[in-house]
Design an enzyme around this catalytic site. Sequence first.
Site, PDB file in Angstrom:
ATOM      1  N   LEU A 166       0.854  -1.178   0.000  1.00 42.20           N
ATOM      2  CA  LEU A 166       0.000   0.000   0.000  1.00 42.20           C
ATOM      3  C   LEU A 166       0.892   1.230   0.000  1.00 42.20           C
ATOM      4  O   LEU A 166       2.009   1.204   0.530  1.00 42.20           O
ATOM      5  CB  LEU A 166      -0.900   0.036   1.244  1.00 42.20           C
ATOM      6  CG  LEU A 166      -2.003  -1.014   1.368  1.00 42.20           C
ATOM      7  CD1 LEU A 166      -2.691  -0.873   2.724  1.00 42.20           C
ATOM      8  CD2 LEU A 166      -3.013  -0.904   0.241  1.00 42.20           C
ATOM      9  N   ASP A 167       0.402   2.321  -0.579  1.00 36.80           N
ATOM     10  CA  ASP A 167       1.141   3.580  -0.540  1.00 36.80           C
ATOM     11  C   ASP A 167       1.421   3.981   0.905  1.00 36.80           C
ATOM     12  O   ASP A 167       0.670   3.631   1.824  1.00 36.80           O
ATOM     13  CB  ASP A 167       0.332   4.701  -1.205  1.00 36.80           C
ATOM     14  CG  ASP A 167       0.215   4.542  -2.710  1.00 36.80           C
ATOM     15  OD1 ASP A 167       0.989   3.757  -3.290  1.00 36.80           O
ATOM     16  OD2 ASP A 167      -0.664   5.203  -3.295  1.00 36.80           O
ATOM     17  N   LEU A 168       2.464   4.762   1.087  1.00 35.74           N
ATOM     18  CA  LEU A 168       2.849   5.258   2.410  1.00 35.74           C
ATOM     19  C   LEU A 168       1.668   5.887   3.143  1.00 35.74           C
ATOM     20  O   LEU A 168       1.445   5.630   4.339  1.00 35.74           O
ATOM     21  CB  LEU A 168       3.977   6.284   2.252  1.00 35.74           C
ATOM     22  CG  LEU A 168       4.368   7.092   3.494  1.00 35.74           C
ATOM     23  CD1 LEU A 168       5.008   6.194   4.542  1.00 35.74           C
ATOM     24  CD2 LEU A 168       5.305   8.238   3.115  1.00 35.74           C
TER      25      LEU A 168
END
Length: 209
Positions: A49-51
């Site tokens: 997942l994105d940061l």
Amino acid sequence: MCLYEDDSVLAFDKPAGMHSVPGKGEDKQDCLSARAQALFPEARVVHRLDLDTSGVIVMARGAEAQRRLNRSFELRQVDKRYVAVVQGCLSAPDGPWGLIDLPIALDWERRPLHTVDAATGRPSQTHWHLLDVDPAQDRSRVLLEPFTGRSHQLRVHLQALGHPMLGDRLYGGPIAMPRSPRLLLHATQILLPHPVHGQPLFIESPVPF
């Protein structure tokens, strides 16, 4: 937080602001995969997942489980759903679900930003369902189901509709970005075939906003 555990699969609830895997530099070594492997040394990364995105991440226990789970992702046998809060009042689609079908490309001059680009973009599709509209707050809550898995796909697609996600420091712009201290995007559900017996495995994380 561990959401699910068996002999082949682990699932964790990643907080916003934590890297999924180690990044470049000493300050980016603390991440979900490192914390998971401290507890489960055999844990292996399957997806990310994105940061700034929170929610469900699945990991494999061992190489064979990782191979089978990776294959399920490649064959698009994995369904993921996200909840987002976006700027403005969205109009409901004609049916229960709408489709955003816009090609996405890396914006080389402004990396890591991505953009809709008809000439060089890769095909990208997102299904969306309107959950709620709040005219007083000028915002909408949507359920998102990506068919493809491009980098920043959900954020770019909603921005392209003119409804960027609140708290999005990359795509929110001067109005949506300051409206939340975090990106209001959460991976709330995942459904995938179990790597051992193939039966559907459903894992859910409550939306924290």
